[in-house]
Design an enzyme around this catalytic site. Structure first.
Site, mmCIF file in Angstrom:
data_model
loop_
_atom_site.group_PDB
_atom_site.id
_atom_site.type_symbol
_atom_site.label_atom_id
_atom_site.label_comp_id
_atom_site.label_asym_id
_atom_site.label_seq_id
_atom_site.Cartn_x
_atom_site.Cartn_y
_atom_site.Cartn_z
ATOM 1 N N ASN A 9 -43.240 98.874 -2.199
ATOM 2 C CA ASN A 9 -42.822 97.501 -1.890
ATOM 3 C C ASN A 9 -42.001 97.484 -0.601
ATOM 4 O O ASN A 9 -40.928 96.875 -0.537
ATOM 5 C CB ASN A 9 -42.042 96.896 -3.056
ATOM 6 C CG ASN A 9 -41.896 95.392 -2.934
ATOM 7 O OD1 ASN A 9 -42.556 94.756 -2.131
ATOM 8 N ND2 ASN A 9 -41.014 94.812 -3.741
ATOM 9 N N GLU A 35 -48.399 99.625 -0.506
ATOM 10 C CA GLU A 35 -47.576 98.492 -0.072
ATOM 11 C C GLU A 35 -46.458 98.969 0.861
ATOM 12 O O GLU A 35 -45.282 98.648 0.667
ATOM 13 C CB GLU A 35 -47.026 97.722 -1.286
ATOM 14 C CG GLU A 35 -46.786 96.267 -0.962
ATOM 15 C CD GLU A 35 -46.422 95.398 -2.153
ATOM 16 O OE1 GLU A 35 -46.152 94.205 -1.938
ATOM 17 O OE2 GLU A 35 -46.411 95.912 -3.310
ATOM 18 N N ASP A 149 -51.905 101.576 -7.170
ATOM 19 C CA ASP A 149 -51.530 100.363 -7.882
ATOM 20 C C ASP A 149 -52.804 99.582 -8.161
ATOM 21 O O ASP A 149 -53.384 98.973 -7.262
ATOM 22 C CB ASP A 149 -50.558 99.548 -7.025
ATOM 23 C CG ASP A 149 -50.127 98.250 -7.679
ATOM 24 O OD1 ASP A 149 -50.612 97.957 -8.792
ATOM 25 O OD2 ASP A 149 -49.313 97.533 -7.069
ATOM 26 N N ASN A 151 -52.932 97.066 -10.291
ATOM 27 C CA ASN A 151 -52.538 95.686 -10.607
ATOM 28 C C ASN A 151 -53.179 95.165 -11.890
ATOM 29 O O ASN A 151 -53.436 93.961 -12.020
ATOM 30 C CB ASN A 151 -52.839 94.749 -9.426
ATOM 31 C CG ASN A 151 -51.633 94.534 -8.533
ATOM 32 O OD1 ASN A 151 -50.544 94.240 -9.009
ATOM 33 N ND2 ASN A 151 -51.815 94.718 -7.232
ATOM 34 N N HIS A 246 -41.584 99.016 -8.552
ATOM 35 C CA HIS A 246 -42.428 99.982 -9.257
ATOM 36 C C HIS A 246 -41.659 101.289 -9.413
ATOM 37 O O HIS A 246 -40.603 101.482 -8.804
ATOM 38 C CB HIS A 246 -43.708 100.276 -8.465
ATOM 39 C CG HIS A 246 -44.632 99.116 -8.321
ATOM 40 N ND1 HIS A 246 -45.867 99.057 -8.934
ATOM 41 C CD2 HIS A 246 -44.525 97.957 -7.610
ATOM 42 C CE1 HIS A 246 -46.470 97.937 -8.615
ATOM 43 N NE2 HIS A 246 -45.687 97.242 -7.813
#
Length: 262
Positions: A9, A35, A149, A151, A246
């Site tokens: 992130n 990310e 990830d 999702n 995360h």
């Protein structure tokens, strides 16, 4: 081979939050970051380099401050490539591939559908296209490890409140069905293979103290080709690593095909 996958992130924020110091306490060979939200020219990588990690691939999104994946390794890869030759996804920096001997590691950041119907549609399209793309890749490179990830929380054990979230993006029936199809077509969920009954999560919303109350979702996975699954030694979420919304996911696997430089 020890692999760590981690949605940061934002890599610059994670570095400010002590990522390098934490990584110095673990012994990963390959780092798969999602990310990253940056290009490498604006990130101070000296701390990672001091730990012996070489930047082997960085696939940034065209949009600044958005998406992007990066890989660092102590093992020299034979080949690294970015993308899947589908412009819509490659523009968002979603896939990196690295070959280590006969093992191929894919570092992937699947789209999120939480912002609305348009992006949910993109996500569903991506799932189908990605499945087809990996199916073709597997013909050439059967020993695949697909990190990242996804999702999606696959089963009820992978989410803190499956009833209230059953209509939420990330736990929709069609998404969960895709995961079942995925793991029924030659791939093993490394964590669930070694820990069939264990409840661990890899993502928590920043709202309402969710992480402190462990109200999370397991949406970050390491899928291992069935040809490699008997070599899985361990796989866990590392919940005490707090550099993002995360946490990292860890895989240790026997890798007779990988090689290091002499």
């Amino acid at each position: 081979m020890k692999i760590l996958t981690y949605n940061l992130n934002g890599i610059r924020a994670a570095l400010r939050n002590g990522l390098v110091e934490w990584l110095s306490t673990v012994s990963a060979d390959v780092l798969c970051f999602q990310e990253v939200k940056a290009t490498p020219d604006v990130v101070d990588l000296s701390g990672l380099e001091s730990l012996g990690y070489e930047l082997i691939g960085w696939h940034a999104a065209e949009k600044k401050g958005y998406s992007g994946v990066a890989m660092f390794s102590k093992i020299q890869p034979d080949m690294v490539s970015a993308g899947c030759a589908i412009p819509a996804y490659d523009a968002e920096g979603r896939i990196l591939r690295a070959d280590f001997g006969d093992i191929t590691v894919l570092n992937c950041y699947f789209p999120s559908g939480t912002s609305g119907e348009i992006r949910q549609g993109v996500k569903i399209q991506f799932l189908g296209d990605f499945f087809d793309w990996v199916t073709e890749l597997r013909k050439e490179r059967p020993n695949l490890i697909i990190c990242g990830d996804y999702n999606i929380a696959h089963n009820e054990i992978d989410i803190h409140d499956p009833v209230r979230n059953k209509k939420m993006s990330g736990f929709l029936p069609e998404e969960r069905e895709w995961m079942t199809k995925w793991f029924s077509n030659g791939y093993t969920d490394a964590f669930r293979f070694k820990n069939p009954e264990l409840r661990e999560y890899s993502w928590w919303t920043y709202r309402a103290g969710a992480r402190g109350n462990n109200k999370g979702w397991r949406i970050d996975y390491i899928s291992v080709a069935d040809s490699l699954k008997d070599g899985i030694i361990s796989s866990r979420q590392i919940n005490d690593a707090v550099h993002s919304d995360h946490c990292p996911v860890w895989l240790e696997i026997e890798s007779p095909y990988s090689r290091t430089d002499s």
